[in-house]
Design an enzyme around this catalytic site. Structure first.
Site, PDB file in Angstrom:
ATOM      1  N   LYS A 176       1.987  -7.432  10.295  1.00 57.34           N
ATOM      2  CA  LYS A 176       1.464  -8.125   9.039  1.00 57.34           C
ATOM      3  C   LYS A 176       2.822  -8.202   8.084  1.00 57.34           C
ATOM      4  O   LYS A 176       2.954  -9.166   7.466  1.00 57.34           O
ATOM      5  CB  LYS A 176       0.244  -8.011   8.540  1.00 57.34           C
ATOM      6  CG  LYS A 176      -0.041  -8.812   7.467  1.00 57.34           C
ATOM      7  CD  LYS A 176      -0.379 -10.409   7.637  1.00 57.34           C
ATOM      8  CE  LYS A 176      -0.718 -11.276   6.396  1.00 57.34           C
ATOM      9  NZ  LYS A 176      -2.026 -11.028   5.889  1.00 57.34           N
ATOM     10  N   LYS A 244       0.911  -8.144  -4.098  1.00 56.11           N
ATOM     11  CA  LYS A 244       0.348  -6.967  -3.539  1.00 56.11           C
ATOM     12  C   LYS A 244       0.764  -6.411  -2.142  1.00 56.11           C
ATOM     13  O   LYS A 244       1.230  -5.540  -1.894  1.00 56.11           O
ATOM     14  CB  LYS A 244      -0.916  -7.223  -3.414  1.00 56.11           C
ATOM     15  CG  LYS A 244      -1.938  -5.883  -2.864  1.00 56.11           C
ATOM     16  CD  LYS A 244      -2.359  -5.840  -1.315  1.00 56.11           C
ATOM     17  CE  LYS A 244      -3.314  -7.039  -1.238  1.00 56.11           C
ATOM     18  NZ  LYS A 244      -3.494  -7.162   0.391  1.00 56.11           N
TER      19      LYS A 244
END
Length: 296
Positions: A176, A244
């Protein structure tokens, strides 16, 4: 032979988790839910007919598979290994799948915590955004043991178009990270191209119609160019969440001694967008940054 999964718990009913859990209920699974804001869980249960519970542990009790989709590492810890976390309600032989985009370190820690209790674990971050979750067309990148993956996959495909095991625990999160690294550069490139076209007096839509058929084409170009041209940024993954994610990427890169100069730069650009009050705008808002005087 592994027991077939019939009862699942879904922890975290945000913009992603709400429709994902809905797909499972529509598929005929018994779905037990928990959400920090109880009203959201109540609304979900009313819409889909599942049950809602007051703690993650209660939701997890009796579930063959527990799925988590929350905000960040700390949120994951709270709902899994924290007081009244899911692990305290899970039984040996059950399976925990974390869909949160989090650190690879956390995935390895959860894997160890699950193993101590005889519970399987898969880190399984997703790509495709809210639209992908609603349409059941997510891409899921998994890390864990093959036997656990084989057990979880028939459930995960209910809201995914692709589910892949990438390696041991943590591998899903690392994959990811690659995804987010690639997206960061693509969105900035698209923003710069549209900004250049505008400054040059070109018809931006006609430009995209032409170049999208060639080597410059991408998912971002296909799905975001119209709203970017219209200066609308309420259509997807928020800048706050992207920062983030990029923070996780950059921290991991430092450990691996991997060089990510473009990613680091785009992360700073998203910081500019936040300073403009755009933390909740979608990631394509990099174009507004360029349209605003004083940023180059």
């Amino acid at each position: 032979m592994q027991q077939q999964i019939s009862t699942v718990a879904f922890i975290g009913l945000g913009v992603m988790g709400y429709p994902m859990a809905g797909h499972l209920a529509r598929a005929g699974l018994s779905v037990r839910t928990y959400n920090r804001t109880a009203a959201k869980a109540e609304a979900w249960a009313e819409e889909y007919g599942g049950s809602h519970h007051t703690t993650p542990a209660e939701a997890a009790r009796g579930a063959d598979l527990v799925l988590v989709c929350v905000g960040n590492d700390d949120d994951v810890r709270q709902v899994t290994v924290g007081e009244q976390g899911a692990l305290s309600g899970m039984e040996a032989g059950s399976l925990l799948v974390d869909h949160t985009t989090a650190s690879a370190d956390l995935a390895e820690q959860l894997d160890a915590a699950c193993r101590e209790k005889g519970i399987g674990f898969i880190d399984a971050p997703v790509s495709g955004g809210q639209q992908g979750a609603e349409n059941g067309a997510l891409t899921i990148m998994c890390g864990g043991e093959q036997t656990d993956f084989a057990r979880a996959e028939p459930v995960l495909v209910r809201y995914a178009r692709a589910v892949s095991l990438m390696g041991p625990a943590g591998s899903g999160q690392l994959t990811k990270m690659v995804n987010q690294i690639c997206i960061a550069g693509l969105v900035q490139g698209l923003a710069e191209g549209l900004h250049f076209a505008e400054q040059a007096g070109l018809d931006q839509q006609r430009v995209i119609d032409v170049i999208s058929k060639g080597a410059a084409g991408s998912w971002q170009m296909e799905n975001r160019h119209q709203t970017m041209i219209a200066d609308q940024y309420e259509h997807g993954f928020a800048v706050n969440w992207m920062r983030k994610d990029l923070g996780i990427c950059l921290e991991q890169a430092r450990r691996l001694q991997a060089r990510l100069p473009v990613t680091a730069l785009v992360d700073q650009f998203y910081g500019d967008v936040q300073a403009m009050g755009g933390g909740r705008w979608d990631t394509s808002s990099l174009l507004r940054r360029l349209r605003t005087s004083g940023h180059d």
